[in-house]
Design a protein around this motif. Structure first.
Motif, short mmCIF file in Angstrom:
data_model
loop_
_atom_site.label_atom_id
_atom_site.label_comp_id
_atom_site.label_asym_id
_atom_site.label_seq_id
_atom_site.Cartn_x
_atom_site.Cartn_y
_atom_site.Cartn_z
N LEU A 73 4.10 -10.96 -14.01
CA LEU A 73 4.25 -10.05 -12.88
C LEU A 73 3.32 -10.49 -11.76
O LEU A 73 2.11 -10.63 -11.97
CB LEU A 73 3.92 -8.62 -13.30
N SER A 99 2.72 -3.14 -5.59
CA SER A 99 2.36 -3.61 -6.93
C SER A 99 2.19 -2.44 -7.90
O SER A 99 2.59 -2.52 -9.06
CB SER A 99 1.07 -4.43 -6.87
N GLN A 102 5.53 -1.35 -8.93
CA GLN A 102 6.12 -2.32 -9.85
C GLN A 102 5.64 -2.08 -11.28
O GLN A 102 6.45 -2.09 -12.23
CB GLN A 102 5.75 -3.74 -9.40
N HIS A 106 7.74 -0.64 -14.60
CA HIS A 106 7.72 -1.36 -15.87
C HIS A 106 7.29 -0.43 -17.00
O HIS A 106 7.87 -0.47 -18.10
CB HIS A 106 6.78 -2.56 -15.79
#
Length: 286
Positions: A73, A99, A102, A106
């Motif tokens: 990532l 970020s 993100q 996840h």
């Protein structure tokens, strides 16, 4: 041109990278040593300002046998550029909104979490990260047993000992980051432990030094008291195999004791611990 007057202390250079006994030419340092110093200073500056090639590092990580099945990532701190990173250390300790989103996405898709998150952070030396990350991680995973998340149920049935497999989160590559950004990553990935690999501040003999920081249950706001550090990982410093051995010991002890930092002592060099010999008080004769 003044002749160079040697210094008897120069023999010590066989044992240290410090600039000892350089001699003199008149009242000045000999030209070759002055030029070497200027080169080292330039290399230190380059180490700080050269950006990390995240895409290239990601490609190399994917090719490793031990790498997680998903791609690394690529993340960024709240420091938008190098100038803000250097002027605002607090910006480098947290992920930027994109970020953070993100990692949150996840985590929503992988709510089971992980045993270990690894954050590779450029820090103050992208050169250190570029040169030392792969060799160190390869040495570490020769010691550290891993399992995939689809084996998590099996891992839960394994006795809690040094050989219990670790579930590994996708490796996180962070630009403009500092050590504490690992806590943000650990918390958002729901990981039990985070290991941060970061480029250390370059010195005039070590522009390529990698630092390792381990935190159990990292959370935003943790101080350095919660971290264990292994410093100067590089071919001319702490060798990869030795750094991996120390990291393996600390990871194993952190999981066993459920803690890290000042309460977790690095006794990896203590023969009494490694060999499981009886401890004795040297003040008391037998």
């Amino acid at each position: 041109m003044e002749p160079v007057t040697t210094n008897a202390w120069s023999k010590l250079n066989a044992f240290t990278d410090a600039r000892v006994g350089l001699g003199r030419a008149g009242v000045s340092v000999p030209t070759k040593h002055l030029l070497a110093f200027q080169l080292a200073h330039a290399q230190a500056i380059d180490a700080v300002h050269t950006p990390l090639d995240v895409s290239d590092l990601s490609r190399h990580l994917i090719d490793q046998d031990w790498a997680p099945r998903c791609a690394p990532l690529q993340l960024h701190s709240r420091a938008t550029d190098r100038a803000s990173y250097l002027q605002r250390p607090d910006f480098g300790r947290l992920l930027d909104p994109a970020s953070a989103d993100q990692l949150d996405a996840h985590n929503a898709d992988n709510p089971q979490g992980y045993d270990l998150a690894i954050a590779v952070v450029d820090g103050l030396s992208a050169l250190a990260v570029k040169q030392n990350t792969l060799p160190f991680l390869t040495a570490l995973f020769e010691l550290l047993p891993l399992s995939h998340n689809d084996d998590a149920a099996l891992a839960e049935e394994t006795p809690s000992d040094a050989k219990k497999p670790w579930t590994l989160a996708p490796i996180c590559l962070v630009e403009q980051g500092r050590v504490a950004i690992g806590d943000d990553i650990c918390q958002r990935l729901n990981a039990k432990c985070v290991l941060v690999l970061v480029g250390e501040r370059p010195g005039l003999s070590s522009p390529d030094s990698l630092g390792l920081y381990l935190t159990w249950e990292g959370k935003v706001g943790h101080t350095d008291a919660y971290r264990n550090c292994i410093s100067n990982v590089r071919p001319a410093g702490l060798k990869y195999q030795e750094a991996a051995r120390k990291a393996y010991y600390l990871l194993t002890e952190a999981r066993k004791l459920q803690l890290s930092g000042v309460r977790l002592k690095d006794r990896s060099d203590d023969e009494l611990v490694l060999d499981n010999k009886e401890t004795t008080n040297f003040l008391v004769s037998k």
